[in-house]
Design a protein around this motif. Structure first.
Motif, PDB file in Angstrom:
ATOM      1  N   ALA A   1      42.709  -2.095 -38.236  1.00 45.85           N
ATOM      2  CA  ALA A   1      42.658  -3.163 -37.075  1.00 45.85           C
ATOM      3  C   ALA A   1      43.300  -3.068 -36.171  1.00 45.85           C
ATOM      4  O   ALA A   1      44.433  -2.217 -36.242  1.00 45.85           O
ATOM      5  N   PHE A   2      42.797  -3.315 -34.951  1.00 46.62           N
ATOM      6  CA  PHE A   2      43.736  -2.892 -33.576  1.00 46.62           C
ATOM      7  C   PHE A   2      43.617  -4.072 -32.560  1.00 46.62           C
ATOM      8  O   PHE A   2      42.777  -4.907 -32.573  1.00 46.62           O
ATOM      9  N   ARG A   3      44.775  -4.199 -31.828  1.00 44.32           N
ATOM     10  CA  ARG A   3      44.776  -5.329 -31.041  1.00 44.32           C
ATOM     11  C   ARG A   3      45.705  -4.666 -29.733  1.00 44.32           C
ATOM     12  O   ARG A   3      46.272  -3.702 -29.841  1.00 44.32           O
ATOM     13  N   SER A   4      45.639  -5.515 -28.653  1.00 47.18           N
ATOM     14  CA  SER A   4      46.293  -5.132 -27.451  1.00 47.18           C
ATOM     15  C   SER A   4      46.867  -6.367 -26.778  1.00 47.18           C
ATOM     16  O   SER A   4      46.345  -7.523 -26.956  1.00 47.18           O
ATOM     17  N   SER A   5      47.753  -6.474 -25.801  1.00 48.05           N
ATOM     18  CA  SER A   5      48.391  -7.438 -25.019  1.00 48.05           C
ATOM     19  C   SER A   5      47.008  -7.686 -24.047  1.00 48.05           C
ATOM     20  O   SER A   5      46.904  -8.983 -23.816  1.00 48.05           O
ATOM     21  N   SER A   6      46.246  -6.776 -23.626  1.00 48.90           N
ATOM     22  CA  SER A   6      45.037  -7.028 -22.864  1.00 48.90           C
ATOM     23  C   SER A   6      44.536  -5.603 -22.738  1.00 48.90           C
ATOM     24  O   SER A   6      45.044  -4.512 -23.107  1.00 48.90           O
ATOM     25  N   ALA A   7      43.330  -5.596 -22.137  1.00 46.98           N
ATOM     26  CA  ALA A   7      42.503  -4.310 -22.058  1.00 46.98           C
ATOM     27  C   ALA A   7      41.773  -4.427 -20.948  1.00 46.98           C
ATOM     28  O   ALA A   7      41.009  -5.836 -20.763  1.00 46.98           O
ATOM     29  N   VAL A   8      41.542  -3.712 -20.038  1.00 46.49           N
ATOM     30  CA  VAL A   8      40.747  -3.640 -18.797  1.00 46.49           C
ATOM     31  C   VAL A   8      39.210  -3.215 -19.489  1.00 46.49           C
ATOM     32  O   VAL A   8      38.939  -2.446 -20.584  1.00 46.49           O
ATOM     33  N   SER A   9      37.972  -3.732 -19.015  1.00 46.37           N
ATOM     34  CA  SER A   9      36.864  -3.617 -19.464  1.00 46.37           C
ATOM     35  C   SER A   9      36.433  -2.148 -19.582  1.00 46.37           C
ATOM     36  O   SER A   9      36.670  -1.220 -18.902  1.00 46.37           O
ATOM     37  N   GLY A  10      35.980  -1.780 -20.953  1.00 46.68           N
ATOM     38  CA  GLY A  10      35.412  -0.465 -21.259  1.00 46.68           C
ATOM     39  C   GLY A  10      36.867   0.453 -21.705  1.00 46.68           C
ATOM     40  O   GLY A  10      36.667   1.604 -22.285  1.00 46.68           O
ATOM     41  N   HIS A  11      37.871  -0.068 -21.838  1.00 41.07           N
ATOM     42  CA  HIS A  11      39.167   0.528 -22.450  1.00 41.07           C
ATOM     43  C   HIS A  11      39.983  -0.075 -23.401  1.00 41.07           C
ATOM     44  O   HIS A  11      40.993  -0.627 -23.180  1.00 41.07           O
TER      45      HIS A  11
ATOM     46  N   TYR B   1      40.483   6.130 -23.751  1.00 36.36           N
ATOM     47  CA  TYR B   1      41.897   5.410 -23.633  1.00 36.36           C
ATOM     48  C   TYR B   1      41.671   4.008 -23.508  1.00 36.36           C
ATOM     49  O   TYR B   1      40.678   3.266 -23.177  1.00 36.36           O
ATOM     50  N   TRP B   2      43.109   3.456 -23.967  1.00 35.14           N
ATOM     51  CA  TRP B   2      43.243   2.122 -23.912  1.00 35.14           C
ATOM     52  C   TRP B   2      44.076   1.843 -22.482  1.00 35.14           C
ATOM     53  O   TRP B   2      44.732   2.690 -22.105  1.00 35.14           O
ATOM     54  N   ALA B   3      43.911   0.744 -21.749  1.00 36.37           N
ATOM     55  CA  ALA B   3      44.449   0.472 -20.595  1.00 36.37           C
ATOM     56  C   ALA B   3      44.554  -0.820 -20.242  1.00 36.37           C
ATOM     57  O   ALA B   3      43.449  -1.749 -20.734  1.00 36.37           O
ATOM     58  N   PRO B   4      45.857  -1.342 -20.175  1.00 37.94           N
ATOM     59  CA  PRO B   4      45.638  -3.047 -20.049  1.00 37.94           C
ATOM     60  C   PRO B   4      45.270  -3.399 -18.842  1.00 37.94           C
ATOM     61  O   PRO B   4      45.247  -2.847 -17.687  1.00 37.94           O
ATOM     62  N   ARG B   5      44.809  -4.680 -18.599  1.00 36.90           N
ATOM     63  CA  ARG B   5      44.212  -5.386 -17.652  1.00 36.90           C
ATOM     64  C   ARG B   5      45.166  -5.751 -16.572  1.00 36.90           C
ATOM     65  O   ARG B   5      44.865  -5.558 -15.450  1.00 36.90           O
TER      66      ARG B   5
END
Length: 174
Positions: free
Chosen positions: A37-47, A60-64
């Motif tokens: 399972a995966f989570r993040s503080s935020s994510a920009v659309s598509g990443h 890649y992951w990128a925060p929003r």
């Protein structure tokens, strides 16, 4: 004397398997342990966060929200506890040098390992500002979760997001 030796071996047998298992883990090659399972503080659309754990280093992951990335984080969890030994990070948007610099890259991250009993182990690592894989010793027993929190970043600026192309873990299933 033989009877005493036989009794000693009899009482030592339950402990030998643990010692042999520990020796195997320390000398055997670590295997890939994939989070479930995966989570993040935020994510920009598509990443999304899952892009950093998908086995490909061209997504890649990128925060929003944050231009400098400070305080943003990725989290993952494992279905079963694992004994972590190493972590591989591909920072930036890609392992390819020509795409690597298109967004900001983490310079320093705090890795928090959470064991099945809730105990946390923290380690801050410094990443080089270079394309490709970077390997770190990150050891934790009975690990069920990992958080990677961005402390600082290279190449920050207006409209540039901190990017993490891939994170991989190696160790042993317990």
């Amino acid at each position: 004397m033989l009877l005493l030796l036989a009794v000693g071996i009899w009482f030592a047998l339950p402990h030998l398997s643990g010692l042999l298992g520990l020796a195997k883990e320390e000398t055997g090659a670590p295997e890939a342990v994939v989070p479930s399972a995966f989570r993040s503080s935020s994510a920009v659309s598509g990443h999304p966060a899952a892009a950093a754990f998908d086995g490909f280093n061209n997504r890649y992951w990128a925060p929003r929200e944050s231009d400098d990335g400070r305080g943003e984080y990725l989290e993952c969890s494992f279905t079963e506890p694992v004994r972590l030994l190493k972590m591989v990070v591909f920072s930036g948007t890609s392992a390819r040098k020509d795409e690597f610099l298109t967004q900001a890259r983490p310079a320093r991250i705090t890795v928090v390992l959470t064991s099945k009993d809730g105990k946390e182990t923290r380690r801050t690592i410094r990443l080089a500002d270079q394309a490709g894989q970077q390997t770190f010793d990150v050891r934790g027993s009975d690990t069920v979760g990992v958080r990677l929190a961005v402390e600082s970043a290279y190449g920050t600026g207006k409209g540039r997001r901190v990017a993490v192309a891939e994170v991989e873990f190696f160790g042993h299933r317990t």
